[in-house]
Design a protein around this motif. Structure first.
Motif, PDB file in Angstrom:
ATOM      1  N   LEU A 102      41.172  75.046  11.751  1.00  0.00           N
ATOM      2  CA  LEU A 102      41.463  76.449  11.474  1.00  0.00           C
ATOM      3  C   LEU A 102      41.932  77.137  12.745  1.00  0.00           C
ATOM      4  CD1 LEU A 102      41.324  79.037   9.682  1.00  0.00           C
ATOM      5  CD2 LEU A 102      38.941  79.275  10.464  1.00  0.00           C
ATOM      6  N   VAL A 103      43.082  77.836  12.626  1.00  0.00           N
ATOM      7  CA  VAL A 103      43.598  78.596  13.752  1.00  0.00           C
ATOM      8  C   VAL A 103      43.067  80.025  13.677  1.00  0.00           C
ATOM      9  CG1 VAL A 103      45.660  79.402  14.956  1.00  0.00           C
ATOM     10  CG2 VAL A 103      45.650  77.145  13.860  1.00  0.00           C
ATOM     11  N   ALA A 104      43.240  80.693  12.510  1.00  0.00           N
ATOM     12  CA  ALA A 104      42.768  82.069  12.318  1.00  0.00           C
ATOM     13  C   ALA A 104      42.835  82.414  10.843  1.00  0.00           C
ATOM     14  CB  ALA A 104      43.597  83.047  13.141  1.00  0.00           C
ATOM     15  N   CYS A 148      49.234  93.783   6.889  1.00  0.00           N
ATOM     16  CA  CYS A 148      48.263  92.965   7.616  1.00  0.00           C
ATOM     17  C   CYS A 148      47.191  93.901   8.151  1.00  0.00           C
ATOM     18  CB  CYS A 148      48.956  92.196   8.735  1.00  0.00           C
ATOM     19  SG  CYS A 148      47.809  91.202   9.722  1.00  0.00           S
ATOM     20  N   SER A 149      45.973  93.695   7.683  1.00  0.00           N
ATOM     21  CA  SER A 149      44.909  94.622   8.062  1.00  0.00           C
ATOM     22  C   SER A 149      44.071  94.145   9.243  1.00  0.00           C
ATOM     23  CB  SER A 149      43.999  94.890   6.861  1.00  0.00           C
ATOM     24  OG  SER A 149      43.480  93.679   6.364  1.00  0.00           O
ATOM     25  N   SER A 150      43.886  92.817   9.402  1.00  0.00           N
ATOM     26  CA  SER A 150      43.087  92.312  10.518  1.00  0.00           C
ATOM     27  C   SER A 150      43.262  90.809  10.671  1.00  0.00           C
ATOM     28  CB  SER A 150      41.600  92.633  10.337  1.00  0.00           C
ATOM     29  OG  SER A 150      41.092  91.966   9.200  1.00  0.00           O
ATOM     30  N   ILE A 151      42.891  90.325  11.871  1.00  0.00           N
ATOM     31  CA  ILE A 151      42.903  88.887  12.160  1.00  0.00           C
ATOM     32  C   ILE A 151      41.479  88.485  12.518  1.00  0.00           C
ATOM     33  CG2 ILE A 151      43.786  87.074  13.663  1.00  0.00           C
ATOM     34  CD1 ILE A 151      46.302  88.754  14.029  1.00  0.00           C
ATOM     35  N   ASP A 152      40.968  87.462  11.844  1.00  0.00           N
ATOM     36  CA  ASP A 152      39.604  86.989  12.067  1.00  0.00           C
ATOM     37  C   ASP A 152      39.676  85.596  12.716  1.00  0.00           C
ATOM     38  OD1 ASP A 152      36.963  86.319  12.053  1.00  0.00           O
ATOM     39  OD2 ASP A 152      36.749  86.270   9.858  1.00  0.00           O
ATOM     40  N   VAL A 153      39.159  85.478  13.938  1.00  0.00           N
ATOM     41  CA  VAL A 153      39.186  84.195  14.658  1.00  0.00           C
ATOM     42  C   VAL A 153      37.780  83.676  14.904  1.00  0.00           C
ATOM     43  CG1 VAL A 153      41.403  84.685  15.750  1.00  0.00           C
ATOM     44  CG2 VAL A 153      39.289  85.420  16.875  1.00  0.00           C
ATOM     45  N   SER A 154      36.815  84.263  14.181  1.00  0.00           N
ATOM     46  CA  SER A 154      35.425  83.891  14.448  1.00  0.00           C
ATOM     47  C   SER A 154      35.136  82.429  14.155  1.00  0.00           C
ATOM     48  CB  SER A 154      34.481  84.781  13.637  1.00  0.00           C
ATOM     49  OG  SER A 154      34.742  84.627  12.245  1.00  0.00           O
ATOM     50  N   VAL A 172      45.406  80.385   8.594  1.00  0.00           N
ATOM     51  CA  VAL A 172      46.450  79.653   9.312  1.00  0.00           C
ATOM     52  C   VAL A 172      45.791  78.383   9.851  1.00  0.00           C
ATOM     53  CG1 VAL A 172      48.123  79.678  11.201  1.00  0.00           C
ATOM     54  CG2 VAL A 172      47.600  81.786   9.954  1.00  0.00           C
ATOM     55  N   ARG A 173      46.299  77.225   9.427  1.00  0.00           N
ATOM     56  CA  ARG A 173      45.698  75.956   9.804  1.00  0.00           C
ATOM     57  C   ARG A 173      46.754  75.038  10.410  1.00  0.00           C
ATOM     58  NH1 ARG A 173      40.589  75.779   7.613  1.00  0.00           N
ATOM     59  NH2 ARG A 173      40.385  73.605   8.334  1.00  0.00           N
ATOM     60  N   GLU A 174      46.261  74.064  11.234  1.00  0.00           N
ATOM     61  CA  GLU A 174      47.157  73.036  11.775  1.00  0.00           C
ATOM     62  C   GLU A 174      46.519  71.686  11.553  1.00  0.00           C
ATOM     63  OE1 GLU A 174      46.638  70.888  14.426  1.00  0.00           O
ATOM     64  OE2 GLU A 174      44.621  71.629  14.933  1.00  0.00           O
ATOM     65  N   ASN A 175      47.348  70.678  11.443  1.00  0.00           N
ATOM     66  CA  ASN A 175      46.868  69.314  11.297  1.00  0.00           C
ATOM     67  C   ASN A 175      47.720  68.420  12.205  1.00  0.00           C
ATOM     68  OD1 ASN A 175      45.937  66.793  10.559  1.00  0.00           O
ATOM     69  ND2 ASN A 175      45.896  67.286   8.348  1.00  0.00           N
TER      70      ASN A 175
END
Length: 527
Positions: free
Chosen positions: A142-144, A101-107, A76-79
């Motif tokens: 990058l958001v997540a 949806c198995s997981s969200i990675d925000v690293s 998930v990205r923003e500009n």
């Protein structure tokens, strides 16, 4: 900011050109500079539109194909372009029947403050911001990263941003996104569709000759991904794996009988599609070879025990051999080698006959050998004595002769044997048939001469002529009484006839019995 500077430069150049035009002067250098500026500005505009036009929130990648139960990740990205932002709300939906949806990675997220992060069934909700005191974010960030697992069924999974999605200006604390129209979701295909495969050669129910190679050709296509391999199965057993088109395979060593051929195609995601089963029959289409080995071509044959033999061979095996005489079966059907029968030629007419052998294999293929022509000769030759004459008196060496002829169309005379008193004395192989007989080796008196003729058939036909009786009289000088010995009896006869013209005592034939005749008798006395 860069685009504004380019616009200002373009306007200044345009005014300069208009000024030149009003002075009615043409400056090529100015035109060149203008063209370069316009071109550069066009390239900037072109490349600036290659990326999402800010402000936007979008998914990357926007499309992907994967297999059943496969995993993949979506960023998930923003500009925000040049506008500084310090918070983002990204809500989007996905079909839970196809994806989990198995997981969200925000690293690796540029937004380090987490307000909301849910990965529910069919909905992902993200609310994130920047740390207090941190500079606002601009440009593409990058958001997540969201990790998904595909389900077992195929289909097209569409992800779209939903209400509440916003991109917040750090200056005004207001949403700069405007509407969901500024967002860009994605479409993800789960390929659970098996490839299609078919056998194009050989045709179903084809008949293939035993010993020949079987050319197998298959086709395979896939509508959503690509074919990675085609497996060829023969009689249910994997025979070969082909990884590039055209999918061709040459099968050698096929055994006689019915066989099945099938192709199984595998795509990128291990979906397997099977072709229809093709059935073929491998048959023995090669006829045996056979030939007559005995009797020889053009041979004369006779008797009741003529051996007819032949050879036969086949690429699989000879089932039986049948000999034929003039097209009619001769003897029994033979199933094992050596192949031979006994022919009683006396049951056939004298003259030319044709012998053949018919060989058959287990598949019913037959071959008739080249015909061998032979002549049956069961007729005896004729023979007769020509010399000496019957009743003749034989003295010294005499010629004994005979004539012999064979039947018309027969094999001819091989030899004539001469017998004296049933004892073989001489064999003549060429005409005229004769020999010289030294009768002095025979006893005085009567003897019987016979001749026996043989033709060239094996076994030969023979004929014996009637015997000729002759008298052998080989009197010795001085043997006046003809008893075969010169002795006192002969001396007595000579002395009795001494001085006379007695022919029997006139040993030297000078017309008178005298001292010379006495000398001849005494010389042979006792012999």
């Amino acid at each position: 900011m860069k685009s504004q500077r380019i616009k200002k430069l373009v306007n200044r150049t345009r005014k300069k050109l208009l000024s030149v035009g009003s002075q009615k002067r043409f400056n090529a250098a100015v035109l060149l500079i203008f063209a370069l500026i316009i071109g550069g500005g066009g390239l900037y505009i072109l490349f600036s539109h290659a990326a999402p036009t800010p402000p936007t929130i979008y998914l990357n990648p926007a499309s992907q194909t994967l297999g059943p139960n496969g995993t993949f990740s979506v960023q998930v990205r923003e500009n925000s372009g040049t506008t500084g932002v310090n918070a983002v709300q990204a809500n989007f939906s996905y079909p839970s029947t196809l994806l989990t949806c198995s997981s969200i990675d925000v690293s690796a997220s540029a937004f380090t403050v987490q307000a909301q992060s849910t990965c529910g069934s069919g909905q992902v909700t993200l609310a994130r911001g920047v740390s207090g005191g941190s500079a606002a974010l601009t440009g593409d960030q990058l958001v997540a990263t969201i990790n998904f697992t595909a389900g077992p069924t195929g289909g097209s999974a569409t992800m779209a941003f939903t209400s509440g999605t916003a991109l917040v200006s750090a200056t005004t604390n207001q949403d700069i996104l405007g509407s969901l129209a500024a967002t860009a979701g994605g479409t993800y295909v789960i390929d659970a569709t098996a490839p299609t495969a078919s056998i194009t050669a050989p045709a179903n129910n084809a008949v293939v000759a035993f010993g020949s190679n079987v050319s197998i050709a298959a086709t395979a296509t896939d509508s959503q991904s690509s074919v990675t391999k085609v497996d060829i199965y023969i009689d249910g057993t994997l025979k070969t794996t082909l990884t590039t088109s055209p999918y061709n395979y040459t099968w050698s060593g096929a055994t006689i009988g019915t066989h099945t051929i099938q192709a199984k195609a595998t795509d990128t995601f291990n979906n397997v599609g099977s072709s229809s089963i093709v059935s073929i029959s491998v048959t023995d289409q090669t006829a045996p070879t056979t030939s007559i080995t005995a009797p020889a071509a053009s041979a004369f044959v006779g008797g009741s025990t003529v051996t007819v033999s032949g050879t036969a061979a086949d690429n699989v095996g000879v089932a039986n051999v049948q000999f034929k005489l003039d097209g009619v079966s001769l003897g029994s059907l033979l199933t094992t080698s050596p192949y031979s029968v006994t022919w009683n030629t006396t049951t056939a007419t004298n003259g030319s006959h044709s012998l053949t052998a018919v060989a058959k294999d287990a598949a019913g293929n037959t071959t008739t050998s080249a015909a061998v022509s032979v002549t049956v000769d069961n007729a005896a030759p004729t023979v007769s004595m020509t010399a000496p004459a019957a009743g003749a008196t034989i003295t010294g060496t005499t010629t004994v002769s005979a004539t012999a002829t064979d039947n018309t169309g027969g094999s001819g005379i091989a030899k004539v044997e001469f017998y004296i008193d049933s004892v073989l004395k001489f064999t003549s192989t060429t005409s005229p048939y004769s020999f010289s007989w030294d009768s002095t080796t025979a006893t005085f008196g009567s003897h019987t001469l016979t001749a026996k003729a043989y033709d060239k058939v094996s076994p030969a036909n023979t004929a014996t002529s009637a015997g000729v009786s002759v008298s052998v009289n080989n009197a010795k000088p001085g043997d006046i009484n003809g008893d075969g010995v010169v002795d006192v009896l002969d001396l007595s006869i000579l002395l009795t006839n001494y001085g006379t013209t007695s022919a029997s005592s006139d040993l030297n034939h000078d017309g008178i019995v005298n001292i010379f005749d006495l000398s001849i008798l005494l010389t042979n006395y006792g012999l």
